[in-house]
Scaffold this motif. Structure first.
Motif, mmCIF file in Angstrom:
data_model
loop_
_atom_site.group_PDB
_atom_site.id
_atom_site.type_symbol
_atom_site.label_atom_id
_atom_site.label_comp_id
_atom_site.label_asym_id
_atom_site.label_seq_id
_atom_site.Cartn_x
_atom_site.Cartn_y
_atom_site.Cartn_z
ATOM 1 N N ARG A 177 0.367 10.002 -9.106
ATOM 2 C CA ARG A 177 -1.772 9.388 -8.610
ATOM 3 C C ARG A 177 -2.365 9.294 -9.904
ATOM 4 O O ARG A 177 -1.787 8.519 -10.120
ATOM 5 N N MET A 178 -3.448 8.708 -9.245
ATOM 6 C CA MET A 178 -4.146 8.004 -9.597
ATOM 7 C C MET A 178 -4.051 8.766 -11.243
ATOM 8 O O MET A 178 -4.724 8.291 -11.618
ATOM 9 N N ARG B 299 0.746 5.485 0.431
ATOM 10 C CA ARG B 299 -0.865 6.611 -0.451
ATOM 11 C C ARG B 299 -0.196 7.844 0.119
ATOM 12 O O ARG B 299 1.399 7.851 0.128
ATOM 13 N N TRP C 140 5.898 10.562 -6.543
ATOM 14 C CA TRP C 140 4.539 9.082 -6.764
ATOM 15 C C TRP C 140 4.166 9.982 -7.988
ATOM 16 O O TRP C 140 4.295 10.711 -8.491
ATOM 17 N N ARG D 171 0.012 5.081 -8.075
ATOM 18 C CA ARG D 171 0.223 3.633 -8.930
ATOM 19 C C ARG D 171 1.964 3.296 -8.281
ATOM 20 O O ARG D 171 1.827 2.302 -8.842
ATOM 21 N N ARG E 132 0.970 -1.353 -0.049
ATOM 22 C CA ARG E 132 0.033 -0.005 -0.442
ATOM 23 C C ARG E 132 0.765 1.921 0.318
ATOM 24 O O ARG E 132 1.646 1.390 0.995
ATOM 25 N N GLN F 96 -4.628 9.554 -0.705
ATOM 26 C CA GLN F 96 -5.276 8.885 -2.012
ATOM 27 C C GLN F 96 -3.734 7.788 -2.502
ATOM 28 O O GLN F 96 -2.613 7.724 -2.193
ATOM 29 N N PRO F 97 -5.234 6.264 -2.952
ATOM 30 C CA PRO F 97 -3.967 5.563 -3.414
ATOM 31 C C PRO F 97 -2.841 6.092 -4.882
ATOM 32 O O PRO F 97 -3.491 6.830 -5.719
#
Length: 123
Positions: free
Chosen positions: A82-83, A58, A80, A65, A56, A62-63
């Motif tokens: 983001r979705m 976040r 990172w 990718r 996981r 928010q998750p």
């Protein structure tokens, strides 16, 4: 960052450029540095959570990718995806992320990364 900007302006003025190029270059560098400083100062803080056991990742709940870490000496660049597909990067100075925590983050990200292509054992 302000110190680096001042040193950059000094370096442009101290180099062998003619004065007609050095002064506009130093002015341009100063304006660009001020814009970068303002951008970084207004950037909101965020909490990045990495849990290798559950795969996981976040950011502020928010998750994510993908998560990348690049270490350059005492500096750590964490990025990172983001979705929505956009990449976001943060820079961590040694006073925010010491060597032990940097190493812990490197190990956590390695555990999340998919295994590299296994070599063929066919002979």
């Amino acid at each position: 960052m302000l110190g680096l900007a001042v040193l950059g302006v000094f370096c442009v003025l101290a180099c062998d450029l003619p004065a007609a190029l050095a002064w506009p270059g130093a002015l341009l560098l100063g304006v660009a540095a001020r814009a970068q400083l303002r951008r970084y100062r207004e950037m909101p803080a965020c909490v990045v959570e990495v849990v290798p056991e559950s795969d996981r990742m976040r950011c502020d709940g928010q998750p994510l990718r993908a998560l990348r870490l690049r270490v350059r000496g005492p500096l750590a660049f964490v990025g990172w995806q983001r979705m929505d597909g956009r990449w976001t990067w943060r820079l961590f100075w040694p006073d925010r992320l010491d060597a032990a925590r940097r190493r812990e983050l490197q190990l956590a990200i390695r555990r999340l990364a998919p295994a590299a292509n296994a070599g063929s054992v066919a002979g």
